[in-house]
Structures are given as structure tokens and as C-alpha cells.
Scaffold this active site. Structure first.
Site, mmCIF file in Angstrom:
data_model
loop_
_atom_site.group_PDB
_atom_site.id
_atom_site.type_symbol
_atom_site.label_atom_id
_atom_site.label_comp_id
_atom_site.label_asym_id
_atom_site.label_seq_id
_atom_site.Cartn_x
_atom_site.Cartn_y
_atom_site.Cartn_z
ATOM 1 N N ARG A 175 0.840 -1.197 0.000
ATOM 2 C CA ARG A 175 0.000 0.000 0.000
ATOM 3 C C ARG A 175 0.874 1.246 0.000
ATOM 4 O O ARG A 175 0.583 2.218 -0.707
ATOM 5 C CB ARG A 175 -0.944 0.012 1.207
ATOM 6 C CG ARG A 175 -2.029 -1.039 1.153
ATOM 7 C CD ARG A 175 -2.991 -0.927 2.340
ATOM 8 N NE ARG A 175 -3.846 0.255 2.241
ATOM 9 C CZ ARG A 175 -4.633 0.679 3.215
ATOM 10 N NH1 ARG A 175 -4.670 0.030 4.371
ATOM 11 N NH2 ARG A 175 -5.395 1.743 3.047
ATOM 12 N N CYS A 233 -1.537 6.283 8.743
ATOM 13 C CA CYS A 233 -1.858 5.022 8.062
ATOM 14 C C CYS A 233 -2.936 5.340 7.045
ATOM 15 O O CYS A 233 -2.883 6.374 6.393
ATOM 16 C CB CYS A 233 -2.287 3.963 9.076
ATOM 17 S SG CYS A 233 -3.709 4.460 10.101
#
Length: 276
Positions: A175, A233
């Protein structure tokens, strides 16, 4: 107060009168609701707290899990039995990713006595301790939310830390690199951030690594107690786990609560891909 507690110590505290307030905050990204796990079995006396509803505000430009309004969080914690002077212990399935977000949010709103069960429900269950499906009756608490007790970053602050300090991205490497983005509409990371996947903070049993190993891990990424450090995040959940790990390592750090989901809400914010 040390932010962690182990199974044996918690079992002793639960035999005291009064016991700590015990909060079950199991949550699964794109998975079944945590309350289903709670109903199948939880620690005796534990009250379920819904991360999406109780520990975050409604999703929007501020991110998928922005800070809740103080009055909303105060009311949710009172319903769960939280008072200002009583120890609170929070837990999730095993690795403390969602428990850390509740730990951080309680601390941000001024609760001084909060601990995370290291190893979570799995550690408790593997120790052969009692598990129940019975939901306790809860005496409402008197917790009062006083925000701003922990440092936070907005998009501008995150960019500044990435440039002059150490901004840690707690998402999985694929990611971070922009190879796979299962949740947000834009893939990549904040330019200058360093990838520090949350699962690197714990062992295979879900328990946190010793402080010395955590310090070594973060030092390799340029994060020390002499550096401005921040963490983000996808939506500010697993980044709270990074803040907890940094705390264990003795490194103060600020949470970018809006995280990537807030960063990409502004199309003028730059996006980086790859390892750099």
C-alpha cells in the site's frame, strides 16, 4: 502509567473490588463486525465498544476515522462505564491495532489510566482463562472529555515532519508503494514518509516486541527521541498502534489522525509511489 498489561496481571486485577473497566474493541477492516466476535465470547465483564461509532467521527473529508466530537466520545465512554479515576483496560483480537486506537483516543481526551492487554483476546483464551457470552450490566461512568492531551498532526504538519523529521507510514508495504490500495481511491504515500508496517511492532503471538528491539527498528527509519516524529496510516487506526510502539520505545510522536484518507481528499497534495 505503562501502556501495556499482560494476561496474568489483568486476571489479578479483575479479582479486585472494583475491577478495572474492561473494553472490548475488536474491529476488522473490511471484515465482519467486531460485535459478532464479542457475542461469541469475551472476557468476563467486558463491554463492547464500536470503533467506527464510538471511537471515531463520521467519515468525510477529515478522513475515514476522524476524531469524534468530545461530547460524543464522552457519552460513549460513560455508557461503557468509564470514569476518570478508574483504570481502563482495552483489548482486541490479538495484535492491539484497534485497541491502540481506543487507548490513544482515551489518552487524547484526558484519561490518565489506560492500558492495553498485550496479546489481546487470543492471549487470554490461550491461557485457559474464563470466556463468556454474557453481556454485563453497566453502571454509567462519569468520564469528562478534555481534548488535546496528546499531539496531533494535520496535513500541513505531516508534510513538515516528513521533510524535517521522521513521518512513519504504518500501512503494509504494497500500500505504501502504491501497488495495491484496497480501501482508498488513490494509491501511494506522503512524499518523504518512511514505511514502518504495524505488524513489525509485534511478534507472531501478537505481543509487542521488547522496547530495545522497537528502538532499533525505529532508529533505522530515522525516528528517535531527538527527532520530530509522526505516524499515519489509511485512516488513523493502525497509526495509533505505531504511536503506542513508539511510546514503548521511549520516542514521543504525534498522530496524523486523518491519515492517507484525509491527505488525498485535497487533490493539491502530492502523492509518491515506490519505495522512496
Amino acid at each position: 502509567m505503562h501502556p501495556l498489561i499482560d494476561v496474568a496481571a489483568l486476571a489479578r486485577l479483575l479479582r479486585q473490588d472494583p475491577p478495572p473497566v474492561l473494553l472490548d474493541v475488536r474491529w476488522h477492516l473490511n471484515g465482519p463486525p467486531g460485535v459478532e466476535s464479542y457475542r461469541r465470547g469475551h472476557l468476563p465483564g467486558a463491554v463492547f465498544v464500536d470503533l467506527d461509532r464510538d471511537v471515531a467521527g463520521p467519515p468525510g473529508p477529515a478522513g475515514r476515522h476522524p476524531l469524534p466530537e468530545p461530547a460524543d466520545f464522552e457519552a460513549a465512554m460513560r455508557r461503557a462505564g468509564v470514569s476518570g479515576d478508574r483504570l481502563v483496560v482495552v483489548y482486541d483480537d490479538a495484535d492491539s491495532t484497534s485497541a491502540a486506537r481506543l487507548w490513544w483516543t482515551l489518552r487524547y481526551f484526558g484519561h490518565e489510566r489506560v492500558r492495553v492487554l498485550d496479546g489481546g483476546f487470543r492471549a487470554w483464551n490461550e491461557a485457559g482463562l474464563t470466556v463468556t457470552g454474557e453481556e454485563p450490566s453497566v453502571e454509567p461512568g462519569d468520564f469528562v472529555a478534555h481534548p488535546h492531551r496528546l499531539p496531533v498532526l494535520d496535513a500541513e504538519g505531516a508534510a513538515a515532519v516528513a521533510k524535517a523529521g521522521a513521518l512513519l507510514d504504518a500501512r503494509a508495504a504494497e500500500r505504501f508503494r502504491g501497488e495495491n490500495e484496497p480501501v482508498d481511491p488513490v494509491a501511494g504515500h506522503i512524499p518523504g514518509a518512511k514505511n514502518a508496517p504495524t505488524l513489525g511492532n509485534v511478534g507472531v503471538d501478537g505481543r509487542f516486541l521488547p522496547p530495545g528491539l522497537l528502538r532499533e527498528r525505529f532508529a533505522k527509519l530515522g525516528a528517535t527521541d531527538a527527532t520530530d516524529v509522526g505516524a499515519y496510516c489509511g485512516s488513523g487506526v493502525t497509526a495509533a498502534h505505531e504511536i503506542l510502539a513508539l511510546n514503548l520505545a521511549g520516542i514521543p510522536a504525534a498522530l496524523y489522525v486523518g491519515s492517507w484518507s484525509n491527505w488525498i481528499a485535497d487533490p493539491t497534495n502530492p502523492v509518491a509511489t515506490g519505495d522512496a
